[in-house]
Design a protein around this motif. Structure first.
Motif, PDB file in Angstrom:
ATOM      1  N   UNK A  82       0.842  -1.209   0.000  1.00  0.00           N
ATOM      2  CA  UNK A  82       0.000   0.000   0.000  1.00  0.00           C
ATOM      3  C   UNK A  82       0.870   1.249   0.000  1.00  0.00           C
ATOM      4  N   UNK A  83       1.967   1.202   0.763  1.00  0.00           N
ATOM      5  CA  UNK A  83       2.871   2.348   0.789  1.00  0.00           C
ATOM      6  C   UNK A  83       3.551   2.585  -0.543  1.00  0.00           C
ATOM      7  N   UNK A  84       3.936   1.494  -1.230  1.00  0.00           N
ATOM      8  CA  UNK A  84       4.583   1.635  -2.538  1.00  0.00           C
ATOM      9  C   UNK A  84       3.618   2.214  -3.565  1.00  0.00           C
ATOM     10  N   UNK A  85       2.371   1.765  -3.528  1.00  0.00           N
ATOM     11  CA  UNK A  85       1.378   2.306  -4.462  1.00  0.00           C
ATOM     12  C   UNK A  85       1.193   3.795  -4.221  1.00  0.00           C
ATOM     13  N   UNK A  86       1.081   4.181  -2.944  1.00  0.00           N
ATOM     14  CA  UNK A  86       0.919   5.600  -2.614  1.00  0.00           C
ATOM     15  C   UNK A  86       2.131   6.400  -3.062  1.00  0.00           C
ATOM     16  N   UNK A  87       3.329   5.825  -2.906  1.00  0.00           N
ATOM     17  CA  UNK A  87       4.556   6.526  -3.295  1.00  0.00           C
ATOM     18  C   UNK A  87       4.625   6.742  -4.800  1.00  0.00           C
ATOM     19  N   UNK A  88       4.412   5.687  -5.568  1.00  0.00           N
ATOM     20  CA  UNK A  88       4.531   5.783  -7.025  1.00  0.00           C
ATOM     21  C   UNK A  88       3.491   6.727  -7.616  1.00  0.00           C
ATOM     22  N   UNK A  89       2.275   6.683  -7.060  1.00  0.00           N
ATOM     23  CA  UNK A  89       1.190   7.508  -7.594  1.00  0.00           C
ATOM     24  C   UNK A  89       1.107   8.880  -6.931  1.00  0.00           C
ATOM     25  N   UNK A  90       1.978   9.129  -5.929  1.00  0.00           N
ATOM     26  CA  UNK A  90       1.970  10.399  -5.196  1.00  0.00           C
ATOM     27  C   UNK A  90       0.586  10.684  -4.609  1.00  0.00           C
ATOM     28  N   UNK A  91       0.008   9.669  -3.971  1.00  0.00           N
ATOM     29  CA  UNK A  91      -1.312   9.823  -3.368  1.00  0.00           C
ATOM     30  C   UNK A  91      -1.207  10.588  -2.057  1.00  0.00           C
ATOM     31  N   UNK A  92      -2.242  11.346  -1.689  1.00  0.00           N
ATOM     32  CA  UNK A  92      -2.196  12.098  -0.430  1.00  0.00           C
ATOM     33  C   UNK A  92      -2.269  11.200   0.801  1.00  0.00           C
ATOM     34  N   UNK A  93      -2.754   9.966   0.638  1.00  0.00           N
ATOM     35  CA  UNK A  93      -2.833   9.024   1.758  1.00  0.00           C
ATOM     36  C   UNK A  93      -2.668   7.606   1.229  1.00  0.00           C
ATOM     37  N   UNK A  94      -2.356   6.685   2.130  1.00  0.00           N
ATOM     38  CA  UNK A  94      -2.181   5.282   1.748  1.00  0.00           C
ATOM     39  C   UNK A  94      -3.551   4.683   1.433  1.00  0.00           C
ATOM     40  N   UNK A  95      -3.714   4.005   0.303  1.00  0.00           N
ATOM     41  CA  UNK A  95      -5.027   3.460  -0.069  1.00  0.00           C
ATOM     42  C   UNK A  95      -5.462   2.317   0.857  1.00  0.00           C
ATOM     43  N   UNK A  96      -6.772   2.144   0.964  1.00  0.00           N
ATOM     44  CA  UNK A  96      -7.349   1.078   1.784  1.00  0.00           C
ATOM     45  C   UNK A  96      -8.082   0.111   0.856  1.00  0.00           C
ATOM     46  N   UNK A  97      -7.455  -1.004   0.503  1.00  0.00           N
ATOM     47  CA  UNK A  97      -8.063  -1.937  -0.449  1.00  0.00           C
ATOM     48  C   UNK A  97      -9.105  -2.843   0.205  1.00  0.00           C
ATOM     49  N   UNK A  98      -9.843  -3.543  -0.635  1.00  0.00           N
ATOM     50  CA  UNK A  98     -10.744  -4.591  -0.175  1.00  0.00           C
ATOM     51  C   UNK A  98     -10.175  -5.923  -0.649  1.00  0.00           C
ATOM     52  N   UNK A  99     -10.524  -7.018   0.052  1.00  0.00           N
ATOM     53  CA  UNK A  99      -9.935  -8.300  -0.306  1.00  0.00           C
ATOM     54  C   UNK A  99     -10.944  -9.427  -0.214  1.00  0.00           C
ATOM     55  N   UNK A 100     -10.616 -10.548  -0.876  1.00  0.00           N
ATOM     56  CA  UNK A 100     -11.438 -11.756  -0.812  1.00  0.00           C
ATOM     57  C   UNK A 100     -10.526 -12.966  -0.922  1.00  0.00           C
ATOM     58  N   UNK A 101     -10.985 -14.115  -0.399  1.00  0.00           N
ATOM     59  CA  UNK A 101     -10.213 -15.362  -0.415  1.00  0.00           C
ATOM     60  C   UNK A 101     -11.183 -16.492  -0.703  1.00  0.00           C
ATOM     61  N   UNK A 102     -11.029 -17.116  -1.854  1.00  0.00           N
ATOM     62  CA  UNK A 102     -11.934 -18.202  -2.235  1.00  0.00           C
ATOM     63  C   UNK A 102     -11.229 -19.106  -3.237  1.00  0.00           C
ATOM     64  N   UNK A 103     -11.368 -20.415  -3.047  1.00  0.00           N
ATOM     65  CA  UNK A 103     -10.805 -21.367  -3.991  1.00  0.00           C
ATOM     66  C   UNK A 103      -9.312 -21.264  -4.183  1.00  0.00           C
ATOM     67  N   UNK A 104      -8.584 -20.897  -3.127  1.00  0.00           N
ATOM     68  CA  UNK A 104      -7.140 -20.757  -3.237  1.00  0.00           C
ATOM     69  C   UNK A 104      -6.691 -19.486  -3.925  1.00  0.00           C
ATOM     70  N   UNK A 105      -7.612 -18.541  -4.166  1.00  0.00           N
ATOM     71  CA  UNK A 105      -7.270 -17.278  -4.825  1.00  0.00           C
ATOM     72  C   UNK A 105      -7.554 -16.115  -3.884  1.00  0.00           C
ATOM     73  N   UNK A 106      -6.510 -15.373  -3.563  1.00  0.00           N
ATOM     74  CA  UNK A 106      -6.647 -14.171  -2.740  1.00  0.00           C
ATOM     75  C   UNK A 106      -6.614 -12.966  -3.669  1.00  0.00           C
ATOM     76  N   UNK A 107      -7.623 -12.117  -3.574  1.00  0.00           N
ATOM     77  CA  UNK A 107      -7.737 -10.952  -4.450  1.00  0.00           C
ATOM     78  C   UNK A 107      -7.769  -9.686  -3.616  1.00  0.00           C
ATOM     79  N   UNK A 108      -6.936  -8.722  -3.992  1.00  0.00           N
ATOM     80  CA  UNK A 108      -6.854  -7.433  -3.302  1.00  0.00           C
ATOM     81  C   UNK A 108      -7.149  -6.336  -4.322  1.00  0.00           C
ATOM     82  N   UNK A 109      -8.224  -5.611  -4.109  1.00  0.00           N
ATOM     83  CA  UNK A 109      -8.673  -4.594  -5.071  1.00  0.00           C
ATOM     84  C   UNK A 109      -8.463  -3.188  -4.512  1.00  0.00           C
ATOM     85  N   UNK A 110      -7.768  -2.376  -5.290  1.00  0.00           N
ATOM     86  CA  UNK A 110      -7.510  -0.982  -4.917  1.00  0.00           C
ATOM     87  C   UNK A 110      -8.329  -0.070  -5.827  1.00  0.00           C
ATOM     88  N   UNK A 111      -9.269   0.647  -5.239  1.00  0.00           N
ATOM     89  CA  UNK A 111     -10.020   1.649  -6.014  1.00  0.00           C
ATOM     90  C   UNK A 111      -9.301   2.982  -5.852  1.00  0.00           C
TER      91      UNK A 111
END
Length: 202
Positions: free
Chosen positions: A75-104
């Motif tokens: 999250x810190x790297x994404x904020x750094x590269x994109x020069x975001x004013x704050x660290x993003x707060x993603x949402x996540x899911x875990x199903x069938x051996x697949x972990x997904x992290x979505x950043x809006x």
């Protein structure tokens, strides 16, 4: 035209790989917050075996390697590269051996996912199938692949297989260029992927 685009993509990844391989890695499982703007992108040698005690694919709780894609380091790297004013707060899911992290993000959707397979061979097969899942995906070769099975698409997605895990960073939902430096989506996806791989090797 396709060969020209593929060549440009490979050269872009190769240039980034040179920076990545000279930088230091983050510690897996530690929350150290955003990387200071003056720090170089992180990475280390990517041949360290997966730590003992990893969960079984499809277990109720995702392994730590998977949850790192939603962790403070990334999250810190994404904020750094994109020069975001704050660290993003993603949402996540875990199903069938697949972990997904979505950043809006302000520029659109960034999705990081980790597929946990039964063994390294299955993880490599899952990564290879990316050529069918991602339009225009081609193998990432040479130094840019970091010694791993890897694929990239000009639209902005990269896939790496390491041990029993397959990492996908999909930046195709973002704008044409990313961040104040105007880097391509594929370059951004590659940078984030190598940061995750560095954490896996920390």
């Amino acid at each position: 035209m396709g060969r020209v685009r593929t060549g440009r993509l490979a050269r872009g990844f190769l240039a980034l790989a040179g920076v990545v391989l000279m930088a230091s890695g983050c510690a897996a499982g530690e929350a150290s917050g955003p990387t200071p703007p003056s720090a170089a992108p992180s990475s280390e040698a990517l041949t360290v075996p997966a730590p003992a005690g990893a969960s079984e694919p499809g277990a109720a709780t995702p392994p730590s390697e998977a949850t790192m894609v939603c962790g403070e380091e990334i999250r810190g790297r994404i904020a750094q590269i994109l020069a975001l004013p704050s660290v993003p707060a993603p949402s996540s899911s875990w199903a069938g051996g697949l972990y997904t992290c979505s950043y809006r993000l302000p520029g659109g959707l960034l999705v990081l996912s980790v597929k946990e397979s039964e063994d390294p061979a299955a993880a490599r097969a899952y990564a290879t199938a990316a050529e069918g899942r991602l339009p225009g995906a081609v193998p990432i070769e040479g130094l840019a692949a970091l010694g791993l099975p890897a694929y990239g698409s000009p639209a902005g997605a990269v896939v790496f297989a390491k041990d029993s895990f397959t990492l996908t960073v999909d930046a195709t939902g973002l704008g044409g260029t990313v961040g104040p430096q105007g880097i391509s989506r594929s370059s951004f996806a590659y940078q984030i992927a190598t940061d995750v791989l560095a954490c896996w090797s920390g």
